[in-house]
Structure formats: structure tokens, C-alpha cells
Design a protein around this motif. Structure first.
Motif: not given
Ligand SMILES: Nc1ncnc2c1ncn2[C@@H]1O[C@H](COP(=O)(O)OP(=O)(O)O)[C@@H](O)[C@H]1O
Ligand SMILES: [Mg+2]
Lengths: 243, 249
Positions: A43-72
């Protein structure tokens, strides 16, 4: 790991920070489409945070996330979140009845959930129909978790994010929920990303597994990797030294 | 009241000062400062009002009202530090409430457009609007903080920021209006309102004093409702960004 599969979600050098604190550090990897990937780690590893990035509840500071090949960032947030559904770790409820909570995803779109559909959802997650008019504050932790899962399914998401959804469930309920999610995965080819604290569960339900520690992904591969981890820290984690 | 009688009112300051000293309440310094400040501030206001009334210049009336709005904004803004641009949001709210109420009063010929009416009524409206702003902001920041998980839930299901914050917004608007409504229910039973008492002591006909008090009370009901709703709808969007994410802290 998954060169033969199309990625449903792809992370490319993703960092996430809160203020000056680095929460996720240089995450790169893919979640294969139509498969179940489990996320494990202390716990505290960042799992929940990673999941919230996947549906755009939060956005990355750097880098890019693609959902079905389209930038989030190119998705309309509302459209993205209906396509990428999430059951939050704390299973939050709006005050009111079980029905009002199940109806919430449709109410937000100006529609209404038919009573038969609500009853069917309850049955799917192993709850009795007479709970429908019960106030959510009277539910047990396990019942709330089941309502939260059912509510997430209302939008019929293509990608399902599950954050420790069986943590308050007894053994029988846990198996029921696992069976339900596998069934949804098989029937609708739904991509599933499932955070679990339970390594046995990760091994049994997952096609693939990511092991996270201290904001980094330390090992990925088929879930069987958990039986014999190559990485020293993962090995210690699996042996139950770190929790 | 003669100056001699006015000086004698200081007895009412001496009593608490003596009590504070005997019981070691440690309030002596604060009470002394408060007394001196109230004497200077009120006398200054009195002379300024006399000057403005005598001049009958709209410019001076405008300046006085502007001064009230600036002071009230400054006071209320400390409570909404978490909300971006709260200072101008409060200022816009106060201006809106003032223009709306005076517009109705003067437009419908309810009260004449003279300093004697505009300034005291504006004072009450702006003062109450300030208190309502503070009540609303206190409650709203607490509601948003307490129900972050519900806001996040609604966003995660594809709700808009407005949908995600709706319950908290409505709860805060209602809660901030309750004191105004409650105080109107018991008015006259428990205590006579300050303005009405003042008028009666100054020799006005009690029925006329009551009529004015009713006017003020209804005015303050509008003030309360408009302040909370207006400020609420100005405030909530700043809690989110363009990606419909809840901004923390
Ligand atoms: N809102 C927040 N403010 C500050 N720190 C946070 C916040 N959310 C998460 N964190 C920190 O980020 C780290 C990762 O949290 P989280 O993603 O919830 O981990 P996990 O789900 O793996 O337990 C933790 O150290 C946590 O304390
Ligand atoms: Mg977590």
C-alpha cells in the motif's frame, strides 16, 4: 509482454506528482485489450493513483497515456469516463437508497434505470432484490462494495478499473465477484485492470500482472510470474515480508 | 443625549473591565481597544454622514457605498482563501446585491433616492451580504472537503463538475440562509431589532418603525438568498480544471 495483443491503455514515461512529491515515476507499459491485468504491490505504491490516471480523474505531470491508441487528452472527459469505468477503492455512496446509487450513472445523463435492470444488477453481484429500497448507510462494508461494482457496470464500460473491490468481502462473496468479472470479461471482451492486495487472487484471475513499488513498476508479465519472481524486492513482497 | 450623559455610558465599560480584573479574565486590553475604536469609528462615521447628508451629492453617496463594499469584501475574502479569485467574486456579489436591492427600492419608489435612505439601507444590505458570504464560504469549503469522495465518484461515472458539486452547493446555500430565516421567525418576540429600537427611542411612531423594520427584513431575505446563490455559482467552477478534474487544496 504483450506484443501479440493490442493495448487498450498504454503508458509512456508517465510521472505524477502532488506538489513536490513524486507519486509515480516513469511508468511505461500496456494493458492488453480484452484481458485481465492485475496490479499488485504494497500500500502506498501508487496503484490507485495509476488507475485514476486511466480514466482522467487526474492527469500526468509528464509523459503520455493512450486509450485505444488515442492520446487521453483528446477525449472528452465525460465520454472517456463512461468508456473507462471505475470502482473506487473506498466504494463511496451518495446518500439515499441502493436504487438511487445504481441509478446515478444514468441520472447523470438525464435517463432512468428500469427497476428490472436494477434487480438484475443486484443479482449479478450476489445481493438480494429487497435491498433495492434500503438506505445505503444501513449497508455493511461488503454490501457497499457490491453496490459499487454494480453501479460501475451500469455504463457498460469497455474498460473496467477495479480498485480493491473485494477487500471487505467474505470468501464466498469474493468468489462470486471474481466469477462475475471473469464472465463480463469473456462475454463482452471487456478489458479489466484490477488492483488487488490478495496475491492468490492476482494469480487466479489475472492474465497479466504488474507489480508496483514506491511509485514504479518493478515487474510485469504473465500472472504466473508471482509464483517465482526474478526481482529480489518482488520476491520479498510475494513472500509476505513487505505488505 | 447630552455629552454628560454620553460620558456616563462609560460606566457600562467600567463594569466588565472591573470584572475582568477581579476574575483575571485577561480581557481588559481587548475591551479597552474595542471601546476606543468604537468611539473613534462611530464618531467619524457620524461626521462623515452629516457631511454627506448636508451636501446631498450623489458622488458622495456613491463613494460611501463603494467604501462599504471594499471594507466588506476585505473582511469576507479571508474566509474563502481556498477559492481562486475569491476577492473579486465577493466584490461582484456585493455589488450585484446592492444594485439589485437599491434598484427595486428606488425603481418602485419604495424609498426616496436620498442619502438618508440609501446609505443606512445599503449599510444593512452590504453588512448582511458580507455575513452571508462568510457563512456560505465556510460551509461550502467544509462540504467540498468532507464529500470529496462523492465528487470524485460522480466525475468517475461521467458526471460534469456541476453535477459533481451540486449537492454540496445546495446544502451550503440552504445552511447559510437558515440564520436569516430563523431570526425572522422570532423577531419582536425575543428582542426588538436594533434599527427599530433606535427609531422608537429617537421618537418615531412605533407603527412607522415597524413598517420600516418589515421592509428591512424582507430586503435581508433577498440579500441572503441572492448572495449565497450568486456567490455559489461564481465559486464552484474554480474548484475544477478544464479536464473536469477536482483541484485539491
Ligand atoms: N491526495 C493526496 N495527497 C497527498 N498524497 C497522496 C494523495 N493521494 C495519494 N497520495 C500518496 O500517494 C502515494 C500513492 O497512493 P495510492 O495511489 O493511493 O497507493 P496505493 O493505492 O498503491 O495504496 C501514497 O504515498 C499516498 O500517501
Ligand atoms: Mg489504493
Amino acid at each position: 509482454m504483450s506484443t501479440q495483443y493490442k493495448p487498450a491503455i498504454h503508458f509512456q514515461h508517465v510521472d505524477y506528482r502532488i506538489g513536490d512529491i513524486e507519486i509515480l515515476n516513469d511508468i511505461t507499459g500496456s494493458f492488453p485489450q480484452g484481458r485481465i491485468t492485475t496490479l499488485v504491490g504494497p500500500s502506498g505504491a501508487g496503484k490507485s493513483t495509476l488507475l485514476k490516471l486511466c480514466n482522467g480523474l487526474i492527469s500526468p505531470a509528464n509523459g503520455e497515456i493512450f486509450v485505444k491508441d488515442k492520446a487521453i487528452g483528446e477525449y472528452d472527459p465525460v465520454e472517456l469516463r463512461r468508456m473507462v469505468g471505475m470502482a473506487l477503492q473506498s466504494a463511496p455512496m451518495i446518500s439515499g437508497t441502493v436504487y438511487e446509487n445504481l441509478n446515478l450513472p444514468l441520472e447523470l445523463q438525464g435517463q432512468q434505470l428500469a427497476k428490472e435492470d436494477a434487480l438484475e444488477l443486484l443479482e449479478d453481484v450476489g445481493l438480494k432484490g429487497d435491498l433495492l429500497d434500503r438506505k445505503v448507510k444501513e449497508l455493511s462494508g461488503g454490501q457497499r462494495q457490491k453496490v459499487s461494482i454494480a453501479r460501475t457496470l451500469v455504463n457498460k464500460p469497455e474498460i473496467l478499473l477495479m480498485d480493491e473491490i473485494t477487500s471487505s468481502l467474505d470468501r464466498a462473496s469474493k468468489l462470486e465477484v471474481e466469477e462475475l468479472i471473469s464472465k463480463i470479461n469473456r462475454k463482452y471482451k471487456t478489458t479489466i485492470i484490477w488492483i488487488t492486495h490478495n496475491l492468490q487472487q492476482a494469480l487466479e484471475i489475472g492474465d497479466y500482472t504488474w507489480v508496483m513499488m514506491d511509485g514504479q513498476v518493478v515487474e510485469t508479465g504473465e500472472s504466473s510470474l508471482l509464483e517465482d519472481p526474478q526481482n529480489q524486492r518482488v520476491n520479498e513482497f510475494v513472500k509476505g515480508v513487505v505488505s | 443625549m447630552s455629552y454628560w450623559a454620553l460620558s456616563l455610558t462609560l460606566i457600562f465599560v467600567l463594569i466588565p473591565l472591573l470584572l475582568s480584573k477581579t476574575l483575571n479574565l485577561g480581557l481588559g486590553r481587548d475591551m479597552t481597544v474595542a471601546t476606543i475604536r468604537s468611539i473613534i469609528q462611530l464618531l467619524a462615521v457620524g461626521y462623515v454622514l452629516k457631511f454627506v447628508f448636508d451636501s446631498e451629492s450623489l458622488l458622495y453617496i456613491f463613494l460611501m457605498v463603494a467604501l462599504m463594499i471594499i471594507a466588506a469584501t476585505h473582511n469576507a475574502q479571508k474566509k474563502g482563501a481556498a477559492i481562486q479569485g475569491i476577492t473579486w467574486k465577493i466584490a461582484v456579489t456585493l455589488i450585484f446585491v446592492e444594485v439589485l436591492t437599491q434598484g427595486i427600492l428606488i425603481g418602485f419608489n419604495i424609498t426616496p433616492a436620498t442619502a438618508q435612505y440609501i446609505i443606512p439601507i445599503s449599510g444593512m444590505v452590504i453588512g448582511n451580504s458580507m455575513v452571508l458570504s462568510i457563512l456560505f464560504l465556510n460551509r461550502f469549503t467544509a462540504e467540498v472537503e468532507d464529500h470529496q469522495d462523492q465528487t470524485e465518484l460522480i466525475l468517475s461515472l461521467g458526471g460534469t463538475p456541476k453535477q459533481a458539486i451540486h449537492r454540496q452547493l445546495i446544502n451550503s446555500i440552504k445552511a447559510s440562509m437558515i440564520p436569516t430565516i430563523e431570526s425572522q421567525k422570532t423577531v419582536g418576540l425575543v428582542q426588538l431589532p436594533g434599527m427599530m429600537s433606535g427609531q422608537i427611542i429617537a421618537g418615531a411612531d412605533p407603527i412607522q418603525a415597524v413598517q420600516f423594520q418589515l421592509l428591512i427584513m424582507f430586503l435581508l431575505l433577498t440579500t441572503a438568498a441572492v448572495t449565497s446563490v450568486f456567490l455559489g455559482y461564481l465559486s464552484y467552477p474554480t474548484l475544477f480544471n478544464k479536464r473536469m478534474q477536482l483541484l485539491k487544496g
